[in-house]
Structure formats: C-alpha cells, structure tokens
Design a protein around this motif. Structure first.
Motif, PDB file in Angstrom:
ATOM      1  N   LEU A  56     -50.103   8.938 -28.696  1.00 36.51           N
ATOM      2  CA  LEU A  56     -50.039   7.525 -29.330  1.00 36.51           C
ATOM      3  C   LEU A  56     -49.658   6.825 -30.714  1.00 36.51           C
ATOM      4  CD1 LEU A  56     -53.128   6.728 -26.657  1.00 36.51           C
ATOM      5  CD2 LEU A  56     -50.730   6.743 -25.968  1.00 36.51           C
ATOM      6  N   VAL A  57     -49.834   7.573 -31.885  1.00 33.23           N
ATOM      7  CA  VAL A  57     -49.659   7.062 -32.722  1.00 33.23           C
ATOM      8  C   VAL A  57     -48.346   8.593 -33.021  1.00 33.23           C
ATOM      9  CG1 VAL A  57     -51.895   5.730 -33.216  1.00 33.23           C
ATOM     10  CG2 VAL A  57     -52.046   8.336 -33.091  1.00 33.23           C
ATOM     11  N   ALA A  78     -52.103   0.780 -25.558  1.00 32.21           N
ATOM     12  CA  ALA A  78     -50.978   1.879 -26.391  1.00 32.21           C
ATOM     13  C   ALA A  78     -49.873   1.540 -26.611  1.00 32.21           C
ATOM     14  CB  ALA A  78     -50.859   3.238 -25.359  1.00 32.21           C
ATOM     15  N   ASP A  79     -49.188   0.146 -26.139  1.00 32.85           N
ATOM     16  CA  ASP A  79     -48.164  -0.502 -26.176  1.00 32.85           C
ATOM     17  C   ASP A  79     -48.360  -1.155 -27.072  1.00 32.85           C
ATOM     18  OD1 ASP A  79     -46.721   0.264 -24.249  1.00 32.85           O
ATOM     19  OD2 ASP A  79     -47.489  -1.669 -22.404  1.00 32.85           O
ATOM     20  N   ALA A 129     -47.789   0.969 -30.563  1.00 30.09           N
ATOM     21  CA  ALA A 129     -46.317   1.987 -30.446  1.00 30.09           C
ATOM     22  C   ALA A 129     -45.573   0.280 -31.407  1.00 30.09           C
ATOM     23  CB  ALA A 129     -45.874   1.446 -29.801  1.00 30.09           C
ATOM     24  N   SER A 134     -44.258   0.786 -34.563  1.00 34.60           N
ATOM     25  CA  SER A 134     -42.628   0.828 -35.017  1.00 34.60           C
ATOM     26  C   SER A 134     -42.435   0.157 -36.058  1.00 34.60           C
ATOM     27  CB  SER A 134     -42.354   0.638 -33.615  1.00 34.60           C
ATOM     28  OG  SER A 134     -42.577  -0.776 -33.094  1.00 34.60           O
TER      29      SER A 134
END
Length: 105
Positions: free
Chosen positions: A27-28, A71-72, A75, A79
C-alpha cells in the motif's frame, strides 16, 4: 472503518507509524534510506523541474480525500510529492525507529 474518519493530517501520522505493515501489503512505496532521511529531516525533495506543485486549495483537497477509500488516499498522498509534504507531521522518536527498521537495505 475507523481510519476513514481520520483527518488527512492524522491519517498521514497513522500511515507513517504503521509503515512496515502497509509496505508488506503493497500500500506504500518501498522506503529507501534516502526517502527515510527526507521524511525524518523534514526535507522536501530537490526541485528539478519534474515535480509539479499541488495546485488545488486545501479545502478542495480535503473534500476529495474524504471520498477516497483509505488505500486510495494513501496512493494519492504518496504519488504526489508536494501533496505528501504538505501533510508531513513532526515525527516522534518511536515513529523514526519504526521507519528506520522498515527501510530497504
């Protein structure tokens, strides 16, 4: 899920505190020694013209984050470098130790 109710600042603190667990689940991103030092020294990455600034107002960013699954949200934060640095908290010694153990060798 309780983490869905966390404000983004608190969510980033929580994510950094459990980084090894999040890393095991993909997740990372992998934590390199260079990234570890940037996070723990509160250093922004060097500006080389390839990293754009986050241009949305904080209020709009928070509104978007509220609609994302955890989780999004992770991200999105990881990111976009400049967005991540906006939410980077002061770290406790315990969090620093946890991150140090999680880094790639």
């Amino acid at each position: 899920v309780i983490i869905g109710y966390l404000h983004t600042d608190d969510f980033v603190k929580f994510a950094l505190a459990i980084y090894p667990l999040l890393q095991r689940h993909g997740l990372v991103p992998p934590l390199t020694t260079d990234i570890y030092h940037r996070i723990t020294r509160q250093e922004r990455p060097p500006s080389n013209g390839t990293v754009s600034e986050w241009r949305l107002p904080v209020e709009l960013t928070e509104w978007i984050m509220d609609y994302l699954e955890p989780a999004d949200r992770l991200a999105m934060l990881f990111s976009h470098r400049s967005l991540f640095w906006e939410y980077l908290p002061m770290l406790s010694d315990e969090t620093r130790k946890t991150l140090w153990k999680a880094r790639e060798r």
